[in-house]
Design a protein around this motif. Structure first.
Motif, PDB file in Angstrom:
ATOM      1  N   GLY A   9       0.811  -1.214   0.000  1.00 49.25           N
ATOM      2  CA  GLY A   9       0.000   0.000   0.000  1.00 49.25           C
ATOM      3  C   GLY A   9       0.841   1.259   0.000  1.00 49.25           C
ATOM      4  N   LEU A  10       1.963   1.229   0.760  1.00 53.23           N
ATOM      5  CA  LEU A  10       2.858   2.382   0.774  1.00 53.23           C
ATOM      6  C   LEU A  10       3.469   2.619  -0.599  1.00 53.23           C
ATOM      7  N   ILE A  11       3.842   1.533  -1.277  1.00 52.71           N
ATOM      8  CA  ILE A  11       4.420   1.660  -2.620  1.00 52.71           C
ATOM      9  C   ILE A  11       3.391   2.222  -3.595  1.00 52.71           C
ATOM     10  N   CYS A  12       2.160   1.738  -3.491  1.00 49.38           N
ATOM     11  CA  CYS A  12       1.102   2.231  -4.388  1.00 49.38           C
ATOM     12  C   CYS A  12       0.844   3.715  -4.174  1.00 49.38           C
ATOM     13  N   ARG A  13       0.852   4.140  -2.897  1.00 52.95           N
ATOM     14  CA  ARG A  13       0.638   5.558  -2.636  1.00 52.95           C
ATOM     15  C   ARG A  13       1.793   6.408  -3.154  1.00 52.95           C
ATOM     16  N   LYS A  14       3.012   5.861  -3.026  1.00 58.72           N
ATOM     17  CA  LYS A  14       4.199   6.597  -3.477  1.00 58.72           C
ATOM     18  C   LYS A  14       4.183   6.795  -4.985  1.00 58.72           C
ATOM     19  N   PHE A  15       3.793   5.741  -5.719  1.00 56.41           N
ATOM     20  CA  PHE A  15       3.837   5.799  -7.180  1.00 56.41           C
ATOM     21  C   PHE A  15       2.456   6.052  -7.799  1.00 56.41           C
ATOM     22  N   LYS A  16       1.514   6.497  -7.001  1.00 55.89           N
ATOM     23  CA  LYS A  16       0.188   6.798  -7.521  1.00 55.89           C
ATOM     24  C   LYS A  16       0.226   7.857  -8.628  1.00 55.89           C
ATOM     25  N   PRO A  17       0.961   8.973  -8.450  1.00 59.34           N
ATOM     26  CA  PRO A  17       1.021   9.950  -9.540  1.00 59.34           C
ATOM     27  C   PRO A  17       1.599   9.369 -10.825  1.00 59.34           C
ATOM     28  N   HIS A  18       2.607   8.486 -10.714  1.00 60.48           N
ATOM     29  CA  HIS A  18       3.213   7.875 -11.892  1.00 60.48           C
ATOM     30  C   HIS A  18       2.186   7.019 -12.644  1.00 60.48           C
ATOM     31  N   LEU A  19       1.465   6.198 -11.889  1.00 59.04           N
ATOM     32  CA  LEU A  19       0.473   5.320 -12.501  1.00 59.04           C
ATOM     33  C   LEU A  19      -0.641   6.129 -13.160  1.00 59.04           C
ATOM     34  N   LEU A  20      -1.083   7.174 -12.492  1.00 61.30           N
ATOM     35  CA  LEU A  20      -2.152   8.004 -13.052  1.00 61.30           C
ATOM     36  C   LEU A  20      -1.719   8.661 -14.361  1.00 61.30           C
ATOM     37  N   MET A  21      -0.471   9.120 -14.435  1.00 64.22           N
ATOM     38  CA  MET A  21       0.000   9.764 -15.656  1.00 64.22           C
ATOM     39  C   MET A  21       0.165   8.770 -16.796  1.00 64.22           C
ATOM     40  N   VAL A  22       0.515   7.527 -16.486  1.00 60.41           N
ATOM     41  CA  VAL A  22       0.573   6.492 -17.526  1.00 60.41           C
ATOM     42  C   VAL A  22      -0.830   6.244 -18.087  1.00 60.41           C
ATOM     43  N   ILE A  23      -1.821   6.153 -17.195  1.00 60.97           N
ATOM     44  CA  ILE A  23      -3.202   5.959 -17.628  1.00 60.97           C
ATOM     45  C   ILE A  23      -3.666   7.144 -18.476  1.00 60.97           C
ATOM     46  N   VAL A  24      -3.270   8.347 -18.085  1.00 59.81           N
ATOM     47  CA  VAL A  24      -3.620   9.549 -18.854  1.00 59.81           C
ATOM     48  C   VAL A  24      -3.077   9.460 -20.274  1.00 59.81           C
ATOM     49  N   GLN A  25      -1.833   9.047 -20.427  1.00 56.16           N
ATOM     50  CA  GLN A  25      -1.232   8.948 -21.762  1.00 56.16           C
ATOM     51  C   GLN A  25      -1.935   7.893 -22.617  1.00 56.16           C
ATOM     52  N   ILE A  26      -2.330   6.792 -22.007  1.00 59.60           N
ATOM     53  CA  ILE A  26      -3.059   5.757 -22.751  1.00 59.60           C
ATOM     54  C   ILE A  26      -4.416   6.297 -23.213  1.00 59.60           C
ATOM     55  N   ALA A  27      -5.107   6.994 -22.319  1.00 55.07           N
ATOM     56  CA  ALA A  27      -6.418   7.550 -22.668  1.00 55.07           C
ATOM     57  C   ALA A  27      -6.310   8.583 -23.779  1.00 55.07           C
ATOM     58  N   VAL A  28      -5.293   9.439 -23.699  1.00 50.54           N
ATOM     59  CA  VAL A  28      -5.116  10.480 -24.721  1.00 50.54           C
ATOM     60  C   VAL A  28      -4.724   9.872 -26.058  1.00 50.54           C
ATOM     61  N   THR A  29      -3.986   8.764 -26.034  1.00 48.01           N
ATOM     62  CA  THR A  29      -3.588   8.100 -27.275  1.00 48.01           C
ATOM     63  C   THR A  29      -4.805   7.693 -28.095  1.00 48.01           C
ATOM     64  N   PHE A  30      -5.796   7.099 -27.457  1.00 51.71           N
ATOM     65  CA  PHE A  30      -7.018   6.706 -28.169  1.00 51.71           C
ATOM     66  C   PHE A  30      -7.750   7.934 -28.721  1.00 51.71           C
ATOM     67  N   LEU A  31      -7.690   9.039 -27.988  1.00 50.69           N
ATOM     68  CA  LEU A  31      -8.366  10.251 -28.438  1.00 50.69           C
ATOM     69  C   LEU A  31      -7.788  10.743 -29.756  1.00 50.69           C
ATOM     70  N   TYR A  32      -6.476  10.666 -29.924  1.00 52.95           N
ATOM     71  CA  TYR A  32      -5.850  11.161 -31.155  1.00 52.95           C
ATOM     72  C   TYR A  32      -6.460  10.500 -32.388  1.00 52.95           C
ATOM     73  N   PHE A  33      -6.684   9.206 -32.318  1.00 53.50           N
ATOM     74  CA  PHE A  33      -7.162   8.493 -33.500  1.00 53.50           C
ATOM     75  C   PHE A  33      -8.656   8.722 -33.732  1.00 53.50           C
ATOM     76  N   LEU A  34      -9.402   8.926 -32.659  1.00 53.92           N
ATOM     77  CA  LEU A  34     -10.787   9.343 -32.833  1.00 53.92           C
ATOM     78  C   LEU A  34     -10.853  10.717 -33.505  1.00 53.92           C
ATOM     79  N   LEU A  35      -9.922  11.595 -33.124  1.00 56.58           N
ATOM     80  CA  LEU A  35      -9.895  12.927 -33.707  1.00 56.58           C
ATOM     81  C   LEU A  35      -9.555  12.891 -35.192  1.00 56.58           C
ATOM     82  N   VAL A  36      -8.534  12.114 -35.544  1.00 57.62           N
ATOM     83  CA  VAL A  36      -8.144  12.036 -36.954  1.00 57.62           C
ATOM     84  C   VAL A  36      -9.308  11.517 -37.797  1.00 57.62           C
ATOM     85  N   ALA A  37      -9.990  10.500 -37.292  1.00 57.89           N
ATOM     86  CA  ALA A  37     -11.141   9.958 -38.021  1.00 57.89           C
ATOM     87  C   ALA A  37     -12.270  10.980 -38.115  1.00 57.89           C
TER      88      ALA A  37
END
Length: 365
Positions: A9-37
């Motif tokens: 749990g301590l490790i998850c709390r420490k790296f929570k911002p890192h994990l959230l930003m990875v998820i953000v990049q994955i979500a934005v990646t899908f958006l790019y291709f929806l936009l192009v289409a």
């Protein structure tokens, strides 16, 4: 087992911002291709920005109203004007120019240009004396050299296309339309201008979130103000027929962007900026570049150019040199804060830290 769970749990709390930003990049990646289409099907980028931010504000509004009822600071004229300026730079100018550049170039090119935001943020922060550089220190030299490399990489992507790498004819989806990739010079200028305004918005967010710590409410304000500003610009510059949604892909693109990008992603970035600062958020942009480039080539059959690849590699190297130099600032700040404490204060700080750790272990059992 309970101790291991506590440690996990301590490790998850420490790296929570890192994990959230990875998820953000994955979500934005899908958006790019929806936009192009969507752009390929004739959607106007300025109308899209208006719709998506209006929807994002509507989605977050009930959560902000209920969860931050006693947390929101009083809205003053000065704060309202500051939020208006932040939304103008971060949405009205930045997002409109950014998505317009995507219409005229490609997803791979635009996401590669985003990697320059860290360097531009650093330059603006130095100009505003929000950032210090020790030229004789190796980490200070890394900041300067990394910034120069990032800018060289951006110029390479903009001015040099080079040999074209053929697209895969067997890719599942092909996007080829008259509205996409038809003006690289105009798209490059818009992308550069969008990155500059993006850098300014990150710096402003870091300042504003300290005065207005209610992140959900701040997300609502930025979305609604940005939608209103974009709507005014669209009414003045576009024909009224541009407001119509003519296909399902346009509708899904607006829904996905409004709920995911303008609601979840914007709130997440504001929270991470408050926790880690604006530079930490930008350090994950290269991950988005890699994901977009891979999907664009293998899924969409998009053509790549050696200039874009070479420039992207240079930008990423420069970015992480800059981040290495920035990491030294955090270490120096911690050491200065520690050295400024008296012996009794240092002893009390260590005692409190040990007591807190023991309490967490006890709670885990």
């Amino acid at each position: 087992m309970s101790y291991r769970n506590c440690a996990f749990g301590l490790i998850c709390r420490k790296f929570k911002p890192h994990l959230l930003m990875v998820i953000v990049q994955i979500a934005v990646t899908f958006l790019y291709f929806l936009l192009v289409a969507s752009f390929d099907n004739g959607m106007n980028p300025h109308v899209f920005v208006t719709y998506r931010h209006a929807l994002g504000g509507i989605v977050v509004l009930p959560f902000a109203y209920v969860l931050e009822r006693n947390l929101r600071p009083r809205m003053t004229v000065a704060m309202f004007l500051e939020l208006f300026l932040l939304s103008l730079i971060g949405v009205g100018l930045n997002i409109n120019m950014y998505f317009a550049s995507l219409k005229y170039t490609s997803a791979s090119f635009v996401t590669s240009m985003v990697n320059t935001v860290s360097s531009l943020t650093f330059i603006i922060a130095v100009a505003l004396r929000l950032e210090t550089v020790e030229v004789k220190n190796p980490r200070g030299q890394a900041k300067i050299f990394g910034t120069l490399l990032s800018l060289i990489g951006a110029l390479t992507m903009t001015l040099y296309k080079g040999h074209a790498i053929p697209s895969l004819h067997g890719s599942p989806i092909h996007i080829r339309g008259h509205s996409v990739h038809n003006n690289w010079i105009k798209g490059s200028i818009l992308a550069i201008a969008g990155c500059i305004s993006w850098s300014l918005s990150y710096i402003m967010q870091a300042v504003t979130v300290k005065k207005y710590p209610a992140q959900l409410s701040l997300t609502v304000w930025l979305n609604f103000m940005g939608a209103a500003e974009s709507a005014v610009f669209t009414v003045l510059t576009q024909h009224k027929s541009a407001w119509s949604i003519s296909s399902n892909i346009q509708l899904w693109c607006i829904l996905y962007s409004g709920v995911v990008s303008c609601a979840l992603v914007m709130f997440t970035q504001i929270w991470v900026i408050e926790q880690k600062g604006p530079v930490f958020v930008t350090m994950f942009n290269p991950l988005g570049t890699i994901l977009v480039a891979i999907m664009a080539y293998f899924v969409l059959g998009e053509q790549l150019h050696m200039g874009s690849l070479l420039g992207g590699v240079i930008v990423i190297i420069g970015l992480y040199l800059l981040l290495w130099g920035k990491e030294g600032d955090q270490d120096l700040l911690k050491s200065q804060q520690q050295s400024s404490l008296t012996h009794d204060e240092q002893k009390e700080s260590r005692t409190q830290a040990m007591a807190s750790a023991e309490q967490e272990v006890h709670n885990g059992t």
